[in-house]
Design a protein around this motif. Structure first.
Motif, mmCIF file in Angstrom:
data_model
loop_
_atom_site.group_PDB
_atom_site.id
_atom_site.type_symbol
_atom_site.label_atom_id
_atom_site.label_comp_id
_atom_site.label_asym_id
_atom_site.label_seq_id
_atom_site.Cartn_x
_atom_site.Cartn_y
_atom_site.Cartn_z
ATOM 1 N N ALA A 103 0.839 -1.202 0.000
ATOM 2 C CA ALA A 103 0.000 0.000 0.000
ATOM 3 C C ALA A 103 0.875 1.253 0.000
ATOM 4 C CB ALA A 103 -0.930 -0.004 1.210
ATOM 5 N N VAL A 104 1.933 1.245 0.791
ATOM 6 C CA VAL A 104 2.869 2.372 0.826
ATOM 7 C C VAL A 104 3.470 2.608 -0.554
ATOM 8 C CG1 VAL A 104 5.122 3.119 1.682
ATOM 9 C CG2 VAL A 104 3.451 2.159 3.264
ATOM 10 N N THR A 105 3.886 1.537 -1.210
ATOM 11 C CA THR A 105 4.540 1.666 -2.508
ATOM 12 C C THR A 105 3.608 2.273 -3.546
ATOM 13 O OG1 THR A 105 5.840 -0.307 -1.969
ATOM 14 C CG2 THR A 105 5.884 0.432 -4.247
ATOM 15 N N VAL A 106 2.368 1.812 -3.580
ATOM 16 C CA VAL A 106 1.400 2.358 -4.541
ATOM 17 C C VAL A 106 1.147 3.836 -4.266
ATOM 18 C CG1 VAL A 106 -1.044 2.315 -5.184
ATOM 19 C CG2 VAL A 106 0.272 0.198 -5.141
ATOM 20 N N ALA A 107 1.075 4.227 -3.000
ATOM 21 C CA ALA A 107 0.774 5.619 -2.653
ATOM 22 C C ALA A 107 1.915 6.565 -2.987
ATOM 23 C CB ALA A 107 0.435 5.719 -1.165
ATOM 24 N N VAL A 108 3.147 6.112 -2.861
ATOM 25 C CA VAL A 108 4.307 6.983 -3.065
ATOM 26 C C VAL A 108 4.890 6.842 -4.467
ATOM 27 C CG1 VAL A 108 6.651 7.530 -2.279
ATOM 28 C CG2 VAL A 108 4.872 6.965 -0.613
ATOM 29 N N TRP A 109 4.967 5.612 -4.958
ATOM 30 C CA TRP A 109 5.702 5.342 -6.198
ATOM 31 C C TRP A 109 4.726 5.161 -7.356
ATOM 32 C CZ3 TRP A 109 10.939 5.465 -5.210
ATOM 33 C CH2 TRP A 109 11.776 5.302 -6.318
ATOM 34 N N ASN A 110 4.230 6.256 -7.880
ATOM 35 C CA ASN A 110 3.267 6.175 -8.971
ATOM 36 C C ASN A 110 3.415 7.386 -9.903
ATOM 37 O OD1 ASN A 110 1.337 8.392 -8.159
ATOM 38 N ND2 ASN A 110 1.149 7.111 -6.341
#
Length: 551
Positions: A103-110
């Protein structure tokens, strides 16, 4: 763990900004010091797009360098987006650390983060970072009678309200979450609280628009220029579904300018699709999923011929709706649901893989398909140093703050020392005086007119070589030329010159109608909401932590 991972990703994105210097890229303008000028209070001709952001920077830069403040807020916005996504996943899905990290990755790395960074929308990213926290606060309001979620909602909406768009995004997420099931506060009360807080926090720009009369139907002419854009190999709908598609084709990472964008979008959507069945079984998440669909479909529809015609007609009828013409920025509303689905993907994949392995696979895939988000979007977002002359002319104008006219006439500047990308004129945020700006933007050869009618008249005078007396009568105190050698048609007394800048002293002055006390009061209300929300939230959490129930 999730908070630390979110911070690590955020640092990986913003690392070049840790060097000495200032964020100066397209719409992002930071300066050593800002002041409570009429523009910072929303009393200029321009629409109040950067309130109460400019007020906050003006107040805080009297204590801390303004460039440092902007960098810290940008880093905080990305960190909060990731950490908040993890908290939302833990609340709705009871997701463990593995799911929370995805979830963190999708929120930051997009792509949304990358494109808004390159467009210079640092304060929008602060609002973006508040969205999952707003969702958590409202979901807890629906399921609790504790005071903690109410204080949290006040704080996160006030922080998101650093810009009008941020507040509108936060309020939309909050109202969507009102429809979640719960045994706590009723839906009508949660909706009323949300709307009441939104109006309170919006006072700076609502009053500025009313007092200054700065909203103009001319913004409708920019609807086509600001429409969402299809990326290579993807239609507009899929570009938006992949959290990309910003109107400015130059404000995109290199990896999104080729067919590799198809791969990156496919990876993101596959991960979301894997987790969607899990998310849909949680009734609390359904409103966020519906909101995500709307946030993708509506901007895509507005990019069609009929959609653009409808949008132009709406803005001409209600100029305040000009805030919606950059439709792609509303795709941020999909982020909370995407983050939940990403966490749910781990729950789906653990039928075949250990949770840690599933999370690692998802995180590596997301990062690998957009590697150039790292290090300031491939080195494009960096700290810039101003030439010494900028400090000199700012000090001279601040010593005698009369209205300033600026050449070239365009709102965007191209400074060799600031990199290849254009940037908004930094001068209005560096001086006490009123800096006249038309707000005109040149996009793809099309001029999108701004609201600065007086500035346009003065610039026409400058371009025809008006005398010092004429300019003084028009209320011009200074003229600044920000591009190398001054034009020959200016026959004015030179107060300062170097290879980058020339400052002319004219001596005129202009005193327009002002409502500074009212606007300072409105901004103080916003600041009080931010502080009271933070204190209330902190106290409520401390009480919950240290209060031992009676037995």
């Amino acid at each position: 763990m999730a908070a630390g991972y979110a911070l690590a990703l955020s640092i990986a994105v913003t690392a070049p900004l840790f060097a000495p210097g200032y964020l100066l890229l397209r719409d992002a303008v930071s300066t050593p010091r800002s002041y409570l000028s009429d523009a910072a209070l929303g009393l200029s001709e321009a629409a109040p797009r950067a309130l109460p952001q400019d007020f906050f920077i003006a107040v805080t830069s009297s204590v801390v360098d303004g460039g440092v403040i902007v960098k810290v807020l940008l880093l905080a916005g990305l960190w909060l987006a990731g950490w908040g996504a993890a908290r939302l996943a833990a609340l709705v899905l009871s997701s463990g650390p593995a799911g929370q990290c995805v979830a963190v990755t999708v929120a930051v790395w997009n792509p949304y983060v990358a494109e808004r960074l390159l467009q210079g929308h640092w304060s929008l990213l602060v609002g973006y970072g508040c969205l999952p926290w707003v969702a958590v606060a409202v979901l807890r309001l629906r399921d609790s009678v504790s005071s903690a979620p109410l204080w949290a909602l006040l704080f996160w909406m006030a922080l998101a309200g650093l810009t009008p768009t941020g507040l509108l995004l936060a309020a939309t997420v909050a109202l969507a979450c009102v429809f979640a099931p719960g045994t706590g506060r009723p839906r009508w009360l949660c909706a009323t609280l949300t709307i009441g807080i939104a109006v309170l926090v919006a006072l700076p720009w609502l009053l500025a628009a009313a007092v200054a009369g700065s909203l103009s139907s001319s913004q409708a002419s920019g609807a086509v220029a600001f429409a969402a854009r299809a990326e290579p190999g993807l239609g507009t709908l899929l570009s938006l579904a992949g959290l990309g598609g910003i109107w400015n084709g130059e404000a995109v990472p290199d990896s999104r300018t080729t067919l590799y964008a198809v791969v990156a979008t496919a990876v993101l959507l596959v991960i979301v699709a894997l987790g969607l069945p899990v998310v849909l079984r949680r009734r609390a998440a359904v409103p966020l999923v519906v909101l995500a669909v709307v946030a993708v479909v509506v901007p895509a529809a507005l990019a069609t011929g009929p959609g653009l015609a409808l949008l132009e007609a709406m803005i001409r009828a209600l100029p305040g709706l000009g805030v919606v013409r950059d439709a792609q920025k509303w795709v941020a509303l999909a982020m909370p649901a995407y983050a939940l689905a990403a966490a749910g993907a781990v729950l789906t994949l653990r039928r075949w893989l250990p949770a840690a392995a599933a999370a690692a696979l998802c995180c590596v895939a997301l990062i690998a398909t957009m590697p150039d988000l790292a290090w300031g979007v491939g080195g494009k977002v960096t700290a810039v140093r101003y030439p010494p002359g900028w400090t000199t002319i700012a000090e001279m104008i601040n010593a005698d703050p009369r209205p300033v006219a600026v050449l070239p006439v365009d709102s965007m500047r191209q400074f060799a020392w600031a990199g290849e990308a254009p940037v908004l004129d930094p001068l209005p945020r560096w001086v006490r005086a009123d800096v006249l700006s038309t707000g005109d933007l040149n996009i793809g050869g099309q001029t999108v007119p701004g609201e600065g009618q007086r500035a346009r008249q003065v610039q026409d005078m400058l371009l025809r070589g008006a005398s010092r007396e004429e300019l003084a009568q028009a209320g011009v105190g200074w003229v600044v030329v920000e591009s190398g050698s001054p034009p020959a048609f200016l026959d004015l007394p030179v107060a300062y010159t170097d290879e980058h800048l020339t400052l002319y002293r004219v001596g005129g002055d202009h005193h327009g109608a002002s409502a500074r006390e009212l606007m300072v009061a409105a901004h103080t209300v916003w600041l009080a909401a931010l502080v009271v929300g933070l204190v209330g939230m902190s106290v409520a959490r401390l009480r919950a932590r240290y209060t031992t129930p009676l037995t």
